[in-house]
Write an enzyme that holds these catalytic residues in place. Sequence first.
Site, short mmCIF file in Angstrom:
data_model
loop_
_atom_site.label_atom_id
_atom_site.label_comp_id
_atom_site.label_asym_id
_atom_site.label_seq_id
_atom_site.Cartn_x
_atom_site.Cartn_y
_atom_site.Cartn_z
N THR A 269 1.27 -1.08 0.01
CA THR A 269 -0.41 0.22 0.32
C THR A 269 0.70 1.22 0.06
O THR A 269 2.16 1.63 0.48
CB THR A 269 -0.42 0.41 1.22
OG1 THR A 269 -1.47 -1.35 0.79
CG2 THR A 269 -1.84 1.17 1.23
N VAL B 223 -12.21 -6.09 -0.08
CA VAL B 223 -11.22 -5.25 0.29
C VAL B 223 -10.57 -4.70 1.53
O VAL B 223 -11.35 -5.18 2.61
CB VAL B 223 -12.37 -4.29 -0.11
CG1 VAL B 223 -12.36 -2.89 0.43
CG2 VAL B 223 -13.34 -4.54 -2.22
N GLY B 224 -10.03 -4.28 2.05
CA GLY B 224 -9.41 -3.79 2.68
C GLY B 224 -9.72 -1.73 2.97
O GLY B 224 -10.45 -1.49 2.84
N ASP B 225 -8.51 -1.27 4.08
CA ASP B 225 -9.20 0.17 4.47
C ASP B 225 -8.47 0.63 3.51
O ASP B 225 -9.08 1.62 3.44
CB ASP B 225 -8.23 0.19 5.53
CG ASP B 225 -7.09 -0.03 5.42
OD1 ASP B 225 -6.15 -1.10 5.69
OD2 ASP B 225 -6.30 0.92 5.50
N GLY C 185 -5.18 -4.46 7.56
CA GLY C 185 -6.63 -3.54 6.96
C GLY C 185 -7.95 -3.48 7.78
O GLY C 185 -9.01 -2.79 8.00
#
Lengths: 174, 134
Positions: free
Chosen positions: B1, B30-32, B55
């Site tokens: 990221t 889906v993460g943060d 996440g």
Amino acid sequence: MSKFSLAVHGGAGTILPKNLTPALEAGYHAGLRRALEVGQEILAKGGSAMDAVTASVCALEDEPLFNSGRGAVFTTEGVQEMDASVMDGRNRMAGAVSGIFGPRNPIRAARAVMENTDHVMLIGPNALKVARDAGLPFEDAAYFFTQERWDALQSTMKMRAEGIEDNDPARRHG
Amino acid sequence: TVGAVACDVNGNLAAATSTGGMTAKAPGRVGDTPIIGAGTYADNATCAVSCTGHGEVFIRYTAAAEIAARMRHAGQSLEDAARHVVMEDLGKNDGSGGLIAVDAKGNITLPFNCDGMYRGSVTQDGDFETLIYR
């Protein structure tokens, strides 16, 4: 007038400290430096924070050493899915995309969602349509592929197949 | 990221975050990163934040927005608010990782609770700094 400032982070996917060679470490420092320089240049000319963070993240997305854009990691199915978001502190406007593949710079797709739609987050085909309508460049799979990320996927899948538990938190990081 | 936060000469803040997710993640996970308030947040009254780490925990603790909330409601400094979220809220709840944040005075903080975080900063004085470990 305020004094400007800029910070960046550049995660590298699954890379453990023991695997970080001096050459690789130098590459990460250089990549971070380039991202800072493009943002700093904008801010030094009186440009906006939004333009600066967009440019800095584009530089990081273009650098295969980092896990985003070119150099993104692979899912269990051997494909790449990218997420990105932006937020403007002036007015709380925000834009995000999720699970996309194609735009060279997903962060610009997120910004297009913020600037060109009434929405905050778009996924799938409609997110890609917003990016296309904004005239953003797209790339094919060969552009985004890196052998290191592919090897990391194979290594992780092999560990899982052998039932090896790896509790290293670094593996849960983007 | 990857991510960036900035304060410009007019005191305006912005945040941006982008990721490929975790190696060998489940398709569709889906993460943060794209979640406003979890992995990315900006408000001129408080701060701009971009997160990186585990996440799911960052989402559960709305990590980025929590820093702004601490500044707004508790009057904490950027550094104190960010440190609490990273070391207490996330660090004590299996949420390894870190974040970068800036406030409208141009103050920067880069806390993390893991071995290292690839990070860098520059100020108007031209002080470039890039770091990996502590």
